[in-house]
Write an enzyme that holds these catalytic residues in place. Structure first.
Site, short mmCIF file in Angstrom:
data_model
loop_
_atom_site.label_atom_id
_atom_site.label_comp_id
_atom_site.label_asym_id
_atom_site.label_seq_id
_atom_site.Cartn_x
_atom_site.Cartn_y
_atom_site.Cartn_z
N SER A 142 1.06 -1.33 -0.18
CA SER A 142 0.25 0.40 -0.08
C SER A 142 0.66 1.51 0.05
O SER A 142 2.12 1.42 0.44
CB SER A 142 -0.95 -0.13 1.02
OG SER A 142 -1.66 1.55 0.83
N TYR A 155 -2.13 -1.00 10.15
CA TYR A 155 -1.99 -0.85 8.67
C TYR A 155 -0.82 -0.43 8.47
O TYR A 155 -0.15 -0.99 7.42
CB TYR A 155 -2.97 -0.45 8.74
CG TYR A 155 -3.44 -0.86 6.76
CD1 TYR A 155 -3.88 -1.95 6.25
CD2 TYR A 155 -2.70 0.29 5.76
CE1 TYR A 155 -4.35 -1.75 4.81
CE2 TYR A 155 -2.98 0.22 4.72
CZ TYR A 155 -3.53 -1.01 4.28
OH TYR A 155 -4.03 -1.01 2.51
P1 NAD Z 1 -11.04 -5.93 -0.28
O1 NAD Z 1 -12.11 -6.09 1.88
O2 NAD Z 1 -12.47 -5.56 -0.53
O3 NAD Z 1 -10.86 -7.55 -0.16
C1 NAD Z 1 -10.26 -8.29 0.58
C2 NAD Z 1 -10.38 -10.33 0.10
O4 NAD Z 1 -9.96 -10.95 1.44
C3 NAD Z 1 -12.26 -10.52 1.06
O5 NAD Z 1 -12.42 -10.83 -0.19
C4 NAD Z 1 -11.52 -10.85 2.24
O6 NAD Z 1 -12.95 -11.55 2.53
C5 NAD Z 1 -10.06 -11.39 2.49
N1 NAD Z 1 -9.73 -12.08 3.24
C6 NAD Z 1 -9.42 -10.75 4.38
N2 NAD Z 1 -8.36 -11.68 5.49
C7 NAD Z 1 -8.20 -12.82 5.09
C8 NAD Z 1 -7.62 -14.08 5.40
N3 NAD Z 1 -7.06 -13.71 6.73
N4 NAD Z 1 -7.72 -14.93 4.67
C9 NAD Z 1 -7.72 -15.44 3.30
N5 NAD Z 1 -8.22 -14.12 3.29
C10 NAD Z 1 -9.06 -12.81 3.24
O7 NAD Z 1 -9.68 -5.31 -0.07
P2 NAD Z 1 -9.47 -4.45 -1.15
O8 NAD Z 1 -9.17 -3.58 -1.36
O9 NAD Z 1 -9.85 -5.21 -2.00
O10 NAD Z 1 -7.94 -5.13 -1.00
C11 NAD Z 1 -6.77 -5.62 -1.12
C12 NAD Z 1 -5.62 -5.58 -0.80
O11 NAD Z 1 -4.95 -4.43 -1.79
C13 NAD Z 1 -4.70 -5.60 0.80
O12 NAD Z 1 -4.12 -6.32 0.95
C14 NAD Z 1 -5.27 -4.20 0.87
O13 NAD Z 1 -4.45 -3.91 2.47
C15 NAD Z 1 -4.17 -3.69 -0.38
N6 NAD Z 1 -4.75 -1.90 -0.92
C16 NAD Z 1 -6.40 -1.82 -0.97
C17 NAD Z 1 -6.20 -0.63 -1.43
C18 NAD Z 1 -7.50 0.50 -1.73
O14 NAD Z 1 -7.90 1.19 -1.65
N7 NAD Z 1 -8.64 -0.25 -1.88
C19 NAD Z 1 -5.09 0.65 -1.69
C20 NAD Z 1 -3.79 -0.05 -1.12
C21 NAD Z 1 -3.79 -1.09 -0.52
#
Ligand code: NAD
Length: 256
Positions: A142, A155
């Site tokens: 991130s 985080y």
């Molecule tokens: P999201 O919550 O939409 O999806 C995350 C998925 O991971 C979900 O399906 C959830 O069930 C699964 N998950 C969570 N904990 C888990 C575990 N312990 N074991 C297995 N599966 C698990 O989140 P997102 O926004 O799509 O984010 C995905 C990744 O990208 C994350 O690592 C997040 O930190 C990173 N990220 C997201 C953003 C953003 O703006 N969306 C920005 C920077 C980084």
């Protein structure tokens, strides 16, 4: 050998929703067999409505539990006999843990267990199979590994750790497996959630305009770079953290 058996195999964690679902769909469309691992069984079940042939394998598992991770990797190998790439995307995506003075130790620990230890466990149990294929790993970190809002220590620490883990592992596996991180900025995912939580995007003009690229990010922005990094054209890229944020971390903000 059937055409399907020649397709490379990727394991995508957190692949049932959000950015991970975008990665899953993109890699399926681009000739990969995708094993997606997710904690949310409701989200995994909802994927049955999407056509995929035999190229998709959905596995319910928690990345922070070593026995579940080991069993999941073994299931991929039993099913398809190879593993060419891993995308460590699963994470607690909510960055706000609240004021540090009030942060419970088990909450802090859960952020680290899922966002950092989870990626380590998936790598640990995939390394032998990845070495056999001269494979690749992508860790989804991130921009919060690099910059912060208040009250996001857990985080930020988990993602900073993931960036450091990435270059350490890239050096350890040098010559065999490439390891890179992608640090997304703001990626809008409300319309990539399981049906009960799916919402149309409600982004304001100013949300888009504050980005030098002119818009908020979408799952495809991350999926396309994942596909490149695990593909043959990226053979000279390892140990890197690639920021995909529409330019936000390059923008100076001064108040008048
Ligand atoms: P999201 O919550 O939409 O999806 C995350 C998925 O991971 C979900 O399906 C959830 O069930 C699964 N998950 C969570 N904990 C888990 C575990 N312990 N074991 C297995 N599966 C698990 O989140 P997102 O926004 O799509 O984010 C995905 C990744 O990208 C994350 O690592 C997040 O930190 C990173 N990220 C997201 C953003 C953003 O703006 N969306 C920005 C920077 C980084």
């Amino acid at each position: 050998m059937s055409e399907d058996r020649q397709k490379p195999v990727v394991l995508v964690t957190g692949g049932a929703q959000g950015i991970g679902l975008g990665i899953t769909r993109h890699l399926l469309l681009n000739g990969w067999r995708v094993a997606l691992l997710d904690l949310d069984e409701e989200a995994l079940l909802a994927l049955d409505d999407e056509p995929h042939g035999d190229a998709r394998l959905a596995i319910a598992a928690d990345v922070s539990r070593e026995a579940e991770v080991a069993a999941a990797v073994q299931r991929v190998l039993d099913q398809w006999g190879r593993l060419d790439a891993v995308i460590n995307n699963a994470g607690i995506a909510n960055p706000v843990s609240g004021p540090l003075a009030k942060l419970e130790l088990d909450h802090w620990q859960r952020w680290l267990d899922v966002n950092l230890t989870g990626a380590m466990l998936v790598c640990k149990h995939s390394i032998d199979a990845l070495r056999r294929r001269r494979g690749a790993i992508v860790n989804i970190a991130s921009t919060r590994a690099l910059q912060s809002e208040p009250d996001c220590e857990a985080y930020a620490a988990s993602k900073g750790g993931l960036v450091a883990f990435t270059h350490a592992l890239a050096v350890s596996l040098g010559g065999d497996v490439r390891v890179n991180a992608i640090s997304p900025g703001w990626i809008a995912v409300d319309d990539f959630k399981k049906p009960a939580q799916r919402r149309p995007l409600a982004l304001r003009p100013e949300d888009h305009e504050q980005h030098p690229a002119g818009r908020v990010g979408r799952p495809h922005d991350i999926a396309a770079l994942c596909a490149f990094l695990i593909g043959p054209e990226a053979g000279f890229i390892t140990g890197q953290n690639l920021v995909v944020d529409g330019g936000m971390t390059r923008k100076m903000i001064y108040r008048d």
